[in-house]
Enzyme design. Structure first.
Site, PDB file in Angstrom:
ATOM      1  CG  HIS A 319      -0.158   0.035   2.530  1.00 21.66           C
ATOM      2  ND1 HIS A 319       0.608  -1.017   2.967  1.00 21.66           N
ATOM      3  CD2 HIS A 319      -0.038   0.992   3.472  1.00 21.66           C
ATOM      4  CE1 HIS A 319       1.161  -0.705   4.127  1.00 21.66           C
ATOM      5  NE2 HIS A 319       0.798   0.502   4.461  1.00 21.66           N
ATOM      6  CB  CYS A 320       3.901   2.204   1.370  1.00 17.42           C
ATOM      7  SG  CYS A 320       3.030   2.239   2.953  1.00 17.42           S
ATOM      8  CB  ILE A 321       7.137   1.355  -2.126  1.00 19.05           C
ATOM      9  CG1 ILE A 321       7.688   1.381  -0.699  1.00 19.05           C
ATOM     10  CG2 ILE A 321       8.240   1.761  -3.098  1.00 19.05           C
ATOM     11  CD1 ILE A 321       8.779   0.370  -0.443  1.00 19.05           C
ATOM     12  CB  CYS A 323       0.309   3.847  -3.976  1.00 16.03           C
ATOM     13  SG  CYS A 323      -0.343   2.228  -4.436  1.00 16.03           S
ATOM     14  CG  ASP A 324       2.478   6.090  -0.161  1.00 14.31           C
ATOM     15  OD1 ASP A 324       1.319   5.805  -0.521  1.00 14.31           O
ATOM     16  OD2 ASP A 324       2.952   5.749   0.932  1.00 14.31           O
TER      17      ASP A 324
END
Length: 477
Positions: A319-321, A323-324
């Site tokens: 959910h992080c790398i 997308c963010d």
């Protein structure tokens, strides 16, 4: 007005960045000469309504409501409940609540124990009824912020969650975002709509951003041991949010604004993305120069300062790398600002699964076998070891490309019983991958309890983890 959080909490130390003068009016609610926050322009007509709200005495049933009970929200709710607070967990999915009630949620063992206790605790409640938000002294939003297939931020879930928070907001509440998003989102999605409703941040309600710091599947750091960063849309908002966080973490670092807190999370994950892309690039370089990249990285890691190891792989997921950083790039495009290092890194990360497919094609070709009709087994489809999370997993893109090329694809992953095949259908995990008679095995995710000894006898293995012992049938990505 002060936040109505009546339950006593233990005090955690605060670290504090210097508080500069408030930002321009479009960014903050500046204070007037009396020290009270002035109304934002869009709230002037609602001032009378807000004044009436100030006199209301709200007695809250819950100390904290968590909006979104996924990989971030559920552990957060459990940690806050363990600190002695009355917690309301909210999620729009009845299926998710059923998973939680049956104690089947993907959690660390420590959080599984907390969940079992919480489900027996009358001060812990889960529901789909968003109107209950009005009964919580503090509301924490922990919902996904993905990107769409074109790598454009998908704010639909966050906008909907914030709209519900604003709809049911009452005076005295603390309202805090934790979902990673663009700089200014706390202002745009909470502060401005609340002010338009007549609830002025810093006076009637308290609005802040504190980026989540959950690492699914990794128990090296407990929830309480991970420092939290927080910034409010006014200094008073930041102080109120810090008091809430002190109950469930040992160190709270207060920054000057919600914008700074939002950018902090983007820096954290963009840093990781850029360094993973660099590690992938060095893997390709080392291959061309005839050496093992992990020998190089392991050697460099002996330096006690100035180096942090990152390892190459088939891409990034979760959910992080993946997308963010796109939330930052999306925002910069509007301002016509380029960030070439970040852009190149994200392009490299996005193209990594394609490199896996092309390498698999070459391995099969060297064995006089085209990809069409080849039996290809993907070992591990979770985005990282020891979780059942397949969000943005490179394995899904690899499987879809293989299927589209005509390969007969199967997979084995003890954590993930089903996975999409990229063609609208689903695959089921093989019970015994060793007997499937694959032409090529792609090692994608190596779970700690996964048996890989049988790979010694496999005809061909593509190791995307760079950690298998060398062998005549082993090819690095």
């Amino acid at each position: 007005m002060t936040p109505n959080t009546k339950l006593k909490t233990h005090k955690a130390p605060l670290s504090r960045a210097p508080l500069p003068p408030l930002l321009e009016e479009s960014r903050e609610w500046p204070e007037n000469g009396s020290g009270e926050p002035e109304l934002a322009p869009e709230a002037v007509e609602s001032e009378a309504v807000a004044g009436e709200g100030d006199s209301q005495d709200h007695t809250f049933t819950f100390d904290v409501a968590i909006v979104g009970l996924g990989y971030v929200g559920l552990p957060t709710a459990l940690a806050i409940n363990a600190s002695g607070r009355r917690v309301l967990g909210l999620d729009v999915s009845e299926n998710r609540l059923a998973v939680i009630r049956s104690q089947q949620a993907d959690l660390l063992d420590s959080d599984k124990a907390r969940l079992a206790e919480a489900l027996e605790d009358p001060s812990f409640m889960i529901s789909t009824d968003l109107s209950l938000l009005a009964r919580a002294a503090a509301v924490v939003v922990c919902v996904p912020t993905p990107v769409d297939p074109y790598l454009v931020p998908d704010l639909g879930i966050l906008r909907a969650a914030c709209a519900s928070v604003v709809e049911f907001a009452v005076p005295g509440q603390l309202l805090m975002l934790t979902s990673t998003t663009y700089v200014g989102s706390t202002r745009d999605l909470l502060a401005v709509p609340l002010a338009a409703k007549g609830l002025i941040p810093g006076r009637d309600v308290f609005v802040a951003f504190s980026p989540e710091r959950i690492n699914p599947g990794v128990d090296a750091f407990s929830h309480e041991d991970v420092p939290r960063v927080v910034g409010g849309v006014t200094p008073a908002c930041g102080e109120a949010a810090a008091e809430l966080l002190q109950a469930s973490t040992k160190l709270v670092h207060v920054v000057p604004s919600a914008d700074v807190a939002e950018m902090t999370k983007l820096v954290e994950n963009t840093f990781r993305a850029v360094n993973i892309a660099l590690a992938n690039e060095f893997a390709d370089i080392c291959h061309e120069l005839g050496m093992e990249v992990m020998d190089v990285i392991d050697a460099a890691s002996t330096k006690p300062y100035g180096f942090m190891p990152f390892t190459p792989g088939p891409g990034v997921g979760g959910h992080c790398i993946p997308c963010d950083p796109h939330y930052l790039l999306w925002q910069l495009r509007k301002a016509r600002v380029t960030a070439p290092v970040i852009e190149h890194a994200m392009a490299g990360i996005a193209g990594r699964p394609h490199q896996v497919v092309e390498k698999a094609r070459r391995i099969l070709s060297d064995r006089n076998h085209g990809i069409s009709g080849a039996r290809v087994l993907v070992l591990g489809v979770a985005y990282k070891p020891d979780v059942e999370d397949v969000r943005e997993s490179p394995a899904l893109e690899i499987i879809a490309a293989m299927v589209a090329s005509g390969a007969d694809v199967a997979y084995h992953d003890p954590w993930c019983p089903t996975a999409p095949d990229g063609q609208g259908g689903a695959l089921n995990s093989l019970d015994d991958p060793a007997v499937w008679d694959a032409d090529l095995v792609i090692l994608h995710t190596r779970h700690s309890a996964m048996d890989i000894e049988w790979l010694r006898e496999a005809p061909a293995v593509l190791d995307t983890t760079y950690r298998l012992p060398a062998g005549t049938n082993i090819t690095r990505l």
